[in-house]
Design a protein around this motif. Structure first.
Motif, mmCIF file in Angstrom:
data_model
loop_
_atom_site.group_PDB
_atom_site.id
_atom_site.type_symbol
_atom_site.label_atom_id
_atom_site.label_comp_id
_atom_site.label_asym_id
_atom_site.label_seq_id
_atom_site.Cartn_x
_atom_site.Cartn_y
_atom_site.Cartn_z
ATOM 1 N N VAL A 1 13.186 -50.656 17.750
ATOM 2 C CA VAL A 1 13.838 -50.628 16.598
ATOM 3 C C VAL A 1 13.796 -51.922 15.714
ATOM 4 C CG1 VAL A 1 15.565 -49.748 15.009
ATOM 5 C CG2 VAL A 1 14.109 -48.611 16.728
ATOM 6 N N PHE A 2 13.234 -52.442 14.701
ATOM 7 C CA PHE A 2 13.381 -53.399 14.167
ATOM 8 C C PHE A 2 13.812 -53.309 12.425
ATOM 9 C CE2 PHE A 2 8.844 -52.716 13.708
ATOM 10 C CZ PHE A 2 8.393 -52.945 12.724
ATOM 11 N N LEU B 1 9.662 -49.011 13.126
ATOM 12 C CA LEU B 1 10.329 -48.945 12.533
ATOM 13 C C LEU B 1 11.116 -47.757 11.430
ATOM 14 C CD1 LEU B 1 11.227 -51.358 10.029
ATOM 15 C CD2 LEU B 1 9.358 -50.607 8.650
ATOM 16 N N ASP B 2 12.748 -48.303 11.479
ATOM 17 C CA ASP B 2 13.906 -47.143 11.054
ATOM 18 C C ASP B 2 12.701 -46.777 9.754
ATOM 19 O OD1 ASP B 2 16.289 -46.688 9.533
ATOM 20 O OD2 ASP B 2 16.613 -46.192 11.154
ATOM 21 N N GLU C 1 0.944 -46.074 12.193
ATOM 22 C CA GLU C 1 1.414 -47.431 10.727
ATOM 23 C C GLU C 1 2.538 -46.397 10.242
ATOM 24 O OE1 GLU C 1 -2.593 -48.566 10.317
ATOM 25 O OE2 GLU C 1 -2.522 -48.022 8.499
ATOM 26 N N LEU C 2 3.280 -47.090 9.276
ATOM 27 C CA LEU C 2 3.554 -46.249 7.767
ATOM 28 C C LEU C 2 3.583 -47.123 6.875
ATOM 29 C CD1 LEU C 2 7.695 -46.522 9.948
ATOM 30 C CD2 LEU C 2 5.846 -44.701 9.668
ATOM 31 N N LEU C 3 3.552 -46.700 5.670
ATOM 32 C CA LEU C 3 3.079 -47.439 4.802
ATOM 33 C C LEU C 3 3.687 -47.124 3.857
ATOM 34 C CD1 LEU C 3 -0.890 -46.534 5.323
ATOM 35 C CD2 LEU C 3 -0.106 -47.947 5.626
ATOM 36 N N PHE C 4 4.394 -48.258 3.649
ATOM 37 C CA PHE C 4 5.236 -48.273 1.872
ATOM 38 C C PHE C 4 4.686 -48.836 0.785
ATOM 39 C CE2 PHE C 4 7.530 -48.672 6.015
ATOM 40 C CZ PHE C 4 8.930 -47.563 5.856
ATOM 41 N N ILE C 5 4.218 -47.611 -0.809
ATOM 42 C CA ILE C 5 4.224 -48.039 -1.665
ATOM 43 C C ILE C 5 4.888 -48.495 -2.568
ATOM 44 C CG2 ILE C 5 2.136 -47.603 -3.765
ATOM 45 C CD1 ILE C 5 0.700 -45.846 -1.438
ATOM 46 N N LEU C 6 4.571 -49.700 -3.168
ATOM 47 C CA LEU C 6 6.122 -49.948 -4.502
ATOM 48 C C LEU C 6 5.417 -50.266 -5.704
ATOM 49 C CD1 LEU C 6 7.135 -51.493 -1.349
ATOM 50 C CD2 LEU C 6 7.980 -53.159 -2.339
#
Length: 388
Positions: free
Chosen positions: A170-171, A202-203, A228-233
């Motif tokens: 976890v990072f 990732l948390d 994978e994780l994808l964060f959309i801003l």
């Protein structure tokens, strides 16, 4: 760079794809100016891309970087999915790498700017894109922040930060380079949409506390493996983000949206075990979509915290489906009631699979699955099932 493009060199690489590399290296290089170690790197690289990057594998005269660069690159199936998320205008990739994402971005974006600190890797990608027929891409070698400070407006900025140091499974995003938490305001000033890729360990909740203007989170799995994780801003986006569980396979994709507020307020009733048992895909487990599954599919939970589901009739469920063969109270189970070769799974249980296999002298394998879990009556139970 061009030395690997020579037709004789390419033929040699192709003919030796299945050759033992240790034996091949002992024979030395048949080509002047190319070491056998360099050839071995090309052979190893091409072999690694056969399933992950079939377009690169099949295209003639492709050059492959060291295996670490290949391991860190996206697969074609995840890159193709990300290309669905970008806008049509110009795109800036701050962390180009082996360029797999940019290959797919270039098919949708009007233009792609590829940034990469590693000059040699950048030259390899430039050469490969020429062979792949990609023309709407420009290359920038060096710190990508310099490109940001040019204040050019992009439709999409894409960044895939890497961890600066090993910090355990976890990072935090601030542990990465570039530091997207620190730089996110710059990104939003220069783009309509920002896509941040992160590793699956990732948390998600911790990342949402660090990031601003998050409109969507995509938790992506391929064949039940979270990739994978994808964060959309998006600028001025203040509403609660939508979470998408994305299940990818070679022939199809399944996308399940939800919001954390909906999950939090849902209150399904746990029910007895029926004819079929379901184990959610890892993307669903990672995203934390547990209670709402009972409203999206005709299934019931067998316990509030077991994350196993059941139904009387077979349901098209996003995960693994099993036909229940038998069930036992754990207190009455001695291991003799089931095949000795069986796949052991624990969900909301007091012991771990290795402990149970040792206790009941069970061996891994076969077509049957043995679930150790807790039911709606708080009883420890054992379920024998087979995959549908």
């Amino acid at each position: 760079m061009n030395k690997f493009s020579d037709e004789k060199v390419q033929d040699f690489i192709q003919k030796n794809l299945k050759t033992d590399l240790h034996k091949l290296i002992l024979k030395g290089s048949p080509f002047e100016g190319i070491t056998i170690q360099e050839i071995a790197t090309q052979i190893e690289g091409k072999n690694k891309t056969e399933k992950k990057l079939p377009t690169w594998y099949k295209t003639k005269s492709i050059i492959f970087p060291p295996k670490l660069n290949l391991e860190q690159s996206s697969s074609e199936i995840t890159a193709a999915y990300k290309a669905q998320l970008i806008n049509n205008g110009p795109l800036l990739d701050l962390t180009g790498g082996f360029g797999v994402d940019d290959y797919y971005f270039a098919h949708k974006a009007s233009a792609v700017t590829y940034c990469e600190l590693n000059l040699e890797l950048s030259e390899i990608v430039k050469h490969n894109f020429e062979k792949l027929g990609i023309k709407n891409i420009s290359f920038n070698v060096g710190d990508s922040k310099a490109v940001l400070y040019q204040k050019t407006k992009y439709d999409t900025i894409y960044v895939d930060p890497s961890r600066r140091a090993e910090t355990g499974r976890v990072f935090l995003l601030k542990d990465c380079e570039p530091n997207v938490v620190e730089d996110q305001n710059i990104y939003l000033k220069n783009a309509t949409k920002v896509i941040i890729k992160a590793a699956p360990m990732l948390d998600v909740q911790a990342a949402l506390k660090d990031l601003k203007n998050v409109s969507e989170v995509h938790v992506v799995s391929v064949k039940n493996e979270c990739k994978e994780l994808l964060f959309i801003l998006e600028d001025n986006k203040t509403e609660e983000p939508t979470i998408f569980c994305v299940l990818l396979n070679k022939d199809h994709q399944q996308i399940i949206p939800f919001k954390f507020s909906e999950e939090k307020t849902a209150n399904p009733t746990a029910k007895p075990l029926l004819n079929y048992l379901y184990e959610p895909d890892v993307a669903i487990l990672k995203a934390g979509l547990f209670k709402l599954l009972t409203t999206k599919y005709e299934v019931s939970k067998i316990h509030q915290h077991s994350h196993l589901y059941t139904s009387d009739e077979l349901v098209d469920f996003p995960g693994k489906s099993f036909k229940v063969i038998n069930k036992f109270l754990f207190d009455n189970f001695n291991g003799k009631q089931v095949p000795k070769q069986v796949n052991v799974v624990c969900r909301n249980f007091i012991l771990k699979p290795d402990e149970l296999k040792k206790k009941f002298k069970l061996k891994d394998g076969g077509n049957n699955f043995l679930f150790f879990t807790t039911n709606y009556k708080e009883q420890k139970i054992v379920i024998l099932a087979e995959k549908t």
